[in-house]
Design a protein around this motif. Structure first.
Motif, PDB file in Angstrom:
ATOM      1  N   TRP A   1      52.090  24.855  -3.541  1.00 45.67           N
ATOM      2  CA  TRP A   1      52.444  26.110  -4.202  1.00 45.67           C
ATOM      3  C   TRP A   1      51.424  27.200  -3.898  1.00 45.67           C
ATOM      4  N   ILE A   2      50.145  26.833  -3.955  1.00 52.00           N
ATOM      5  CA  ILE A   2      49.078  27.800  -3.659  1.00 52.00           C
ATOM      6  C   ILE A   2      49.171  28.278  -2.213  1.00 52.00           C
ATOM      7  N   GLU A   3      49.378  27.339  -1.286  1.00 50.07           N
ATOM      8  CA  GLU A   3      49.494  27.695   0.131  1.00 50.07           C
ATOM      9  C   GLU A   3      50.651  28.668   0.348  1.00 50.07           C
ATOM     10  N   LEU A   4      51.767  28.421  -0.312  1.00 44.51           N
ATOM     11  CA  LEU A   4      52.922  29.314  -0.170  1.00 44.51           C
ATOM     12  C   LEU A   4      52.644  30.682  -0.780  1.00 44.51           C
ATOM     13  N   ARG A   5      51.913  30.719  -1.890  1.00 44.58           N
ATOM     14  CA  ARG A   5      51.591  32.000  -2.523  1.00 44.58           C
ATOM     15  C   ARG A   5      50.638  32.828  -1.650  1.00 44.58           C
ATOM     16  N   LEU A   6      49.926  32.153  -0.741  1.00 43.15           N
ATOM     17  CA  LEU A   6      48.983  32.856   0.141  1.00 43.15           C
ATOM     18  C   LEU A   6      49.588  33.199   1.505  1.00 43.15           C
ATOM     19  N   THR A   7      50.880  32.964   1.661  1.00 47.35           N
ATOM     20  CA  THR A   7      51.548  33.138   2.955  1.00 47.35           C
ATOM     21  C   THR A   7      51.346  34.520   3.563  1.00 47.35           C
ATOM     22  N   TYR A   8      51.370  35.554   2.746  1.00 43.11           N
ATOM     23  CA  TYR A   8      51.403  36.925   3.270  1.00 43.11           C
ATOM     24  C   TYR A   8      50.038  37.604   3.370  1.00 43.11           C
ATOM     25  N   VAL A   9      48.979  36.926   2.983  1.00 44.55           N
ATOM     26  CA  VAL A   9      47.664  37.582   2.930  1.00 44.55           C
ATOM     27  C   VAL A   9      47.238  38.112   4.297  1.00 44.55           C
ATOM     28  N   VAL A  10      47.435  37.324   5.360  1.00 46.98           N
ATOM     29  CA  VAL A  10      47.045  37.753   6.707  1.00 46.98           C
ATOM     30  C   VAL A  10      47.773  39.041   7.096  1.00 46.98           C
ATOM     31  N   TYR A  11      49.061  39.131   6.726  1.00 43.99           N
ATOM     32  CA  TYR A  11      49.842  40.324   7.049  1.00 43.99           C
ATOM     33  C   TYR A  11      49.353  41.539   6.260  1.00 43.99           C
ATOM     34  N   VAL A  12      48.973  41.324   5.009  1.00 44.78           N
ATOM     35  CA  VAL A  12      48.444  42.413   4.182  1.00 44.78           C
ATOM     36  C   VAL A  12      47.138  42.927   4.783  1.00 44.78           C
ATOM     37  N   ILE A  13      46.288  41.996   5.229  1.00 50.09           N
ATOM     38  CA  ILE A  13      45.021  42.379   5.863  1.00 50.09           C
ATOM     39  C   ILE A  13      45.292  43.240   7.092  1.00 50.09           C
ATOM     40  N   ASP A  14      46.249  42.831   7.914  1.00 47.92           N
ATOM     41  CA  ASP A  14      46.568  43.606   9.119  1.00 47.92           C
ATOM     42  C   ASP A  14      47.124  44.978   8.766  1.00 47.92           C
ATOM     43  N   ASP A  15      47.974  45.050   7.761  1.00 48.71           N
ATOM     44  CA  ASP A  15      48.511  46.339   7.325  1.00 48.71           C
ATOM     45  C   ASP A  15      47.381  47.277   6.889  1.00 48.71           C
ATOM     46  N   ASP A  16      46.405  46.728   6.163  1.00 44.53           N
ATOM     47  CA  ASP A  16      45.281  47.541   5.710  1.00 44.53           C
ATOM     48  C   ASP A  16      44.437  48.028   6.884  1.00 44.53           C
ATOM     49  N   VAL A  17      44.227  47.168   7.880  1.00 43.80           N
ATOM     50  CA  VAL A  17      43.452  47.557   9.057  1.00 43.80           C
ATOM     51  C   VAL A  17      44.183  48.658   9.822  1.00 43.80           C
ATOM     52  N   ARG A  18      45.492  48.496  10.004  1.00 46.15           N
ATOM     53  CA  ARG A  18      46.270  49.470  10.775  1.00 46.15           C
ATOM     54  C   ARG A  18      46.324  50.832  10.078  1.00 46.15           C
ATOM     55  N   THR A  19      46.430  50.803   8.758  1.00 42.51           N
ATOM     56  CA  THR A  19      46.549  52.057   8.004  1.00 42.51           C
ATOM     57  C   THR A  19      45.194  52.576   7.519  1.00 42.51           C
ATOM     58  N   GLU A  20      44.128  51.852   7.915  1.00 45.70           N
ATOM     59  CA  GLU A  20      42.758  52.232   7.542  1.00 45.70           C
ATOM     60  C   GLU A  20      42.583  52.311   6.028  1.00 45.70           C
ATOM     61  N   GLN A  21      43.271  51.408   5.355  1.00 45.69           N
ATOM     62  CA  GLN A  21      43.141  51.337   3.890  1.00 45.69           C
ATOM     63  C   GLN A  21      41.966  50.447   3.544  1.00 45.69           C
ATOM     64  N   LYS A  22      41.075  50.937   2.737  1.00 45.58           N
ATOM     65  CA  LYS A  22      39.853  50.193   2.407  1.00 45.58           C
ATOM     66  C   LYS A  22      40.013  49.522   1.046  1.00 45.58           C
ATOM     67  N   ARG A  23      40.438  48.260   1.104  1.00 49.89           N
ATOM     68  CA  ARG A  23      40.533  47.447  -0.105  1.00 49.89           C
ATOM     69  C   ARG A  23      39.676  46.214   0.079  1.00 49.89           C
ATOM     70  N   SER A  24      39.251  45.634  -1.015  1.00 43.70           N
ATOM     71  CA  SER A  24      38.501  44.388  -0.921  1.00 43.70           C
ATOM     72  C   SER A  24      39.441  43.256  -0.509  1.00 43.70           C
ATOM     73  N   VAL A  25      38.870  42.193   0.011  1.00 39.86           N
ATOM     74  CA  VAL A  25      39.683  41.040   0.393  1.00 39.86           C
ATOM     75  C   VAL A  25      40.368  40.453  -0.833  1.00 39.86           C
TER      76      VAL A  25
END
Length: 227
Positions: free
Chosen positions: A140-164
């Motif tokens: 369940w935890i692994e599935l809940r973390l499925t999208y984190v890598v994509y969120v990180i990439d979105d933040d990098v592309r849009t230069e959004q500065k959020r904590s991990v």
């Protein structure tokens, strides 16, 4: 959307990517999964070499997720063709390493709890039941973390500065109410993974891009609240 529909969209997207582009990345993802396991069998799993290979494999896997998500975005929305190493910029690596440590701590804690449940219980039936419950929690935890890598990439592309931590929270929020669908989608690939084993990993050169495009599609649909 059902797993069948997501897979159909992923196959259509895969047809739009030249084989000379997606097959090398598929091979790299296969090697990233196989080599650490081979080294683990041949050497001490606690060795520095094995540890470095595990980190490299995790980064390459994340890069594959990002690469195919960007290809999906290019196919559906237009734009430039993504670089093969688009997920391994300095900003990506820094965030992915922090996320990897956090994920390892979470997963490691649950894994230790499973081991303690098995070893520590004097009643076999209880230890088995506890282990099954904790194993379900781990999935369940692994599935809940499925999208984190994509969120990180979105933040990098849009230069959004959020904590991990904020990025983990955003990814966690996107999977709310979608865990069962993600589980069914993953299980729908089980037959392909069995065939990959019988082909000694060769089928994985096609399967890994296909799978990554499917997960990327669910991420996009989840952001649009259509999944």
């Amino acid at each position: 959307m059902k797993a069948k529909e997501i897979r159909a969209l992923a196959r259509e997207n895969l047809k739009q990517i030249p084989k000379k582009i997606y097959m090398p990345m598929g091979l790299l993802l296969v090697l990233a999964n196989i080599i650490p396991n081979v080294v683990d069998q041949a050497t001490d799993s606690k060795s520095g070499v094995f540890f470095l290979l595990e980190i490299a494999a995790a980064l390459l896997t994340a890069n594959g997720c990002i690469f195919f998500d960007r290809w999906r975005n290019k196919i559906q929305k237009g734009g430039e063709e993504p670089n093969a190493w688009c997920g391994l910029t300095g900003q990506h690596i820094a965030r992915l390493l922090i996320y990897g440590v956090i994920e390892a701590l979470i997963i490691g804690t649950v894994a230790v709890a499973i081991a303690a449940g098995v070893v520590g219980s004097a009643i076999p039936q209880v230890s088995v039941a506890v282990s099954i419950i904790l194993l379900i929690l781990l999935v369940w935890i692994e599935l809940r973390l499925t999208y984190v890598v994509y969120v990180i990439d979105d933040d990098v592309r849009t230069e959004q500065k959020r904590s991990v931590w904020a990025e983990i929270g955003a990814g966690w929020k996107l999977t709310k109410g979608r865990v069962w669908k993600l589980l069914c989608l993953n299980l729908s690939f089980l037959g392909w993974y069995i065939l990959t084993v019988f082909t000694l990993g060769i089928l994985g050169i096609w399967l890994m891009p296909y799978y990554n495009l499917a997960i990327a599609e669910t991420y996009e649909k989840s952001k649009e609240d259509k999944y």
